[in-house]
Design a protein around this motif. Structure first.
Motif, PDB file in Angstrom:
ATOM      1  N   UNK A 287       4.183  54.357  18.793  1.00 16.31           N
ATOM      2  CA  UNK A 287       4.519  55.239  19.919  1.00 16.31           C
ATOM      3  C   UNK A 287       3.261  55.762  20.614  1.00 16.31           C
ATOM      4  N   UNK A 288       3.167  55.539  21.904  1.00 17.97           N
ATOM      5  CA  UNK A 288       2.037  56.035  22.674  1.00 17.97           C
ATOM      6  C   UNK A 288       0.728  55.324  22.407  1.00 17.97           C
ATOM      7  N   UNK A 289       0.796  54.176  21.754  1.00 16.72           N
ATOM      8  CA  UNK A 289      -0.425  53.448  21.405  1.00 16.72           C
ATOM      9  C   UNK A 289      -0.454  52.076  22.057  1.00 16.72           C
ATOM     10  N   UNK A 290      -1.636  51.498  22.087  1.00 19.39           N
ATOM     11  CA  UNK A 290      -1.760  50.132  22.574  1.00 19.39           C
ATOM     12  C   UNK A 290      -1.439  49.161  21.445  1.00 19.39           C
ATOM     13  N   UNK A 291      -1.080  47.953  21.822  1.00 27.06           N
ATOM     14  CA  UNK A 291      -0.822  46.922  20.824  1.00 27.06           C
ATOM     15  C   UNK A 291      -2.132  46.606  20.108  1.00 27.06           C
ATOM     16  N   UNK A 292      -2.049  46.478  18.784  1.00 25.10           N
ATOM     17  CA  UNK A 292      -3.252  46.222  17.994  1.00 25.10           C
ATOM     18  C   UNK A 292      -3.016  45.108  16.989  1.00 25.10           C
ATOM     19  N   UNK A 293      -4.098  44.502  16.579  1.00 21.81           N
ATOM     20  CA  UNK A 293      -4.050  43.450  15.576  1.00 21.81           C
ATOM     21  C   UNK A 293      -3.656  44.021  14.225  1.00 21.81           C
ATOM     22  N   UNK A 294      -2.730  43.353  13.561  1.00 18.12           N
ATOM     23  CA  UNK A 294      -2.442  43.647  12.166  1.00 18.12           C
ATOM     24  C   UNK A 294      -3.099  42.589  11.289  1.00 18.12           C
ATOM     25  N   UNK A 295      -2.720  41.335  11.496  1.00 19.57           N
ATOM     26  CA  UNK A 295      -3.302  40.254  10.713  1.00 19.57           C
ATOM     27  C   UNK A 295      -2.957  38.919  11.354  1.00 19.57           C
ATOM     28  N   UNK A 296      -3.877  37.972  11.226  1.00 22.42           N
ATOM     29  CA  UNK A 296      -3.611  36.601  11.666  1.00 22.42           C
ATOM     30  C   UNK A 296      -4.087  35.631  10.593  1.00 22.42           C
ATOM     31  N   UNK A 297      -3.519  34.432  10.654  1.00 18.62           N
ATOM     32  CA  UNK A 297      -3.917  33.375   9.726  1.00 18.62           C
ATOM     33  C   UNK A 297      -3.892  32.056  10.468  1.00 18.62           C
ATOM     34  N   UNK A 298      -4.952  31.265  10.304  1.00 20.53           N
ATOM     35  CA  UNK A 298      -5.017  29.974  10.976  1.00 20.53           C
ATOM     36  C   UNK A 298      -4.294  28.909  10.167  1.00 20.53           C
ATOM     37  N   UNK A 299      -4.106  27.745  10.771  1.00 29.10           N
ATOM     38  CA  UNK A 299      -3.472  26.640  10.050  1.00 29.10           C
ATOM     39  C   UNK A 299      -4.362  26.176   8.902  1.00 29.10           C
ATOM     40  N   UNK A 300      -5.631  26.506   8.947  1.00 31.10           N
ATOM     41  CA  UNK A 300      -6.540  26.177   7.852  1.00 31.10           C
ATOM     42  C   UNK A 300      -6.609  27.239   6.764  1.00 31.10           C
ATOM     43  N   UNK A 301      -5.937  28.377   7.000  1.00 31.40           N
ATOM     44  CA  UNK A 301      -5.880  29.414   5.981  1.00 31.40           C
ATOM     45  C   UNK A 301      -6.851  30.572   6.160  1.00 31.40           C
ATOM     46  N   UNK A 302      -7.626  30.581   7.215  1.00 25.15           N
ATOM     47  CA  UNK A 302      -8.534  31.704   7.459  1.00 25.15           C
ATOM     48  C   UNK A 302      -7.744  32.910   7.946  1.00 25.15           C
ATOM     49  N   UNK A 303      -8.071  34.067   7.398  1.00 23.99           N
ATOM     50  CA  UNK A 303      -7.322  35.285   7.727  1.00 23.99           C
ATOM     51  C   UNK A 303      -8.219  36.317   8.397  1.00 23.99           C
ATOM     52  N   UNK A 304      -7.557  37.169   9.170  1.00 22.27           N
ATOM     53  CA  UNK A 304      -8.226  38.288   9.809  1.00 22.27           C
ATOM     54  C   UNK A 304      -7.279  39.476   9.727  1.00 22.27           C
ATOM     55  N   UNK A 305      -7.823  40.659   9.401  1.00 19.81           N
ATOM     56  CA  UNK A 305      -6.997  41.858   9.269  1.00 19.81           C
ATOM     57  C   UNK A 305      -7.546  42.993  10.118  1.00 19.81           C
ATOM     58  N   UNK A 306      -6.639  43.832  10.608  1.00 23.08           N
ATOM     59  CA  UNK A 306      -7.057  45.071  11.228  1.00 23.08           C
ATOM     60  C   UNK A 306      -7.611  46.008  10.167  1.00 23.08           C
ATOM     61  N   UNK A 307      -8.553  46.850  10.551  1.00 27.87           N
ATOM     62  CA  UNK A 307      -9.217  47.716   9.577  1.00 27.87           C
ATOM     63  C   UNK A 307      -8.237  48.647   8.860  1.00 27.87           C
ATOM     64  N   UNK A 308      -7.212  49.089   9.561  1.00 27.40           N
ATOM     65  CA  UNK A 308      -6.313  50.083   8.974  1.00 27.40           C
ATOM     66  C   UNK A 308      -5.353  49.501   7.943  1.00 27.40           C
ATOM     67  N   UNK A 309      -5.277  48.178   7.838  1.00 21.49           N
ATOM     68  CA  UNK A 309      -4.314  47.580   6.900  1.00 21.49           C
ATOM     69  C   UNK A 309      -4.984  46.766   5.805  1.00 21.49           C
ATOM     70  N   UNK A 310      -6.289  46.616   5.888  1.00 23.37           N
ATOM     71  CA  UNK A 310      -6.995  45.865   4.843  1.00 23.37           C
ATOM     72  C   UNK A 310      -6.693  46.466   3.479  1.00 23.37           C
ATOM     73  N   UNK A 311      -6.539  45.614   2.497  1.00 15.61           N
ATOM     74  CA  UNK A 311      -6.277  45.995   1.096  1.00 15.61           C
ATOM     75  C   UNK A 311      -4.858  46.496   0.868  1.00 15.61           C
TER      76      UNK A 311
END
Length: 116
Positions: free
Chosen positions: A41-65
């Protein structure tokens, strides 16, 4: 037309867990990434996590771990396991498919609400 079907949102108490799923019939990019973004609510869209077809992952700082993304390439499905949920995780979660650093197709979104 690439369609994304999301499932798994809902209401959970703080500290609880949810698992989101997103399936598509085709992923028309190589290489590609599938993933999740969210908009609170009241926020911009932000990254949570992505994964490539090769298995590389990326996470938003607030959800890591706390969150884990995975995918089944044979089923064109991506999953998001969300643990230790916090009220600030409350948002609409959107599935996306596209190039590794550029989402192209979006799902309709699924609501995740975390009560304190």
């Amino acid at each position: 037309q690439v369609q994304l079907v999301e499932s798994g949102g809902g209401l959970v108490q703080a500290g609880g867990s949810l698992r989101l799923s997103c399936a598509t019939s085709v992923v028309p990019f190589r290489p590609n990434a599938m993933g999740w973004y969210r908009q609170g609510p009241g926020s911009q869209r932000e990254l949570v996590a992505t994964i490539t077809n090769g298995g590389s992952t990326k996470y938003g700082d607030s959800v890591k771990d706390r969150f884990t993304i995975s995918r089944d390439n044979a089923k064109n499905t991506v999953y998001l396991q969300m643990n230790s949920l916090k009220p600030e995780d409350t948002a609409v979660y959107y599935c996306a498919v596209g190039l590794p650093n550029a989402p192209v197709y979006w799902g309709q979104g699924t609501q995740v609400t975390v009560s304190s």
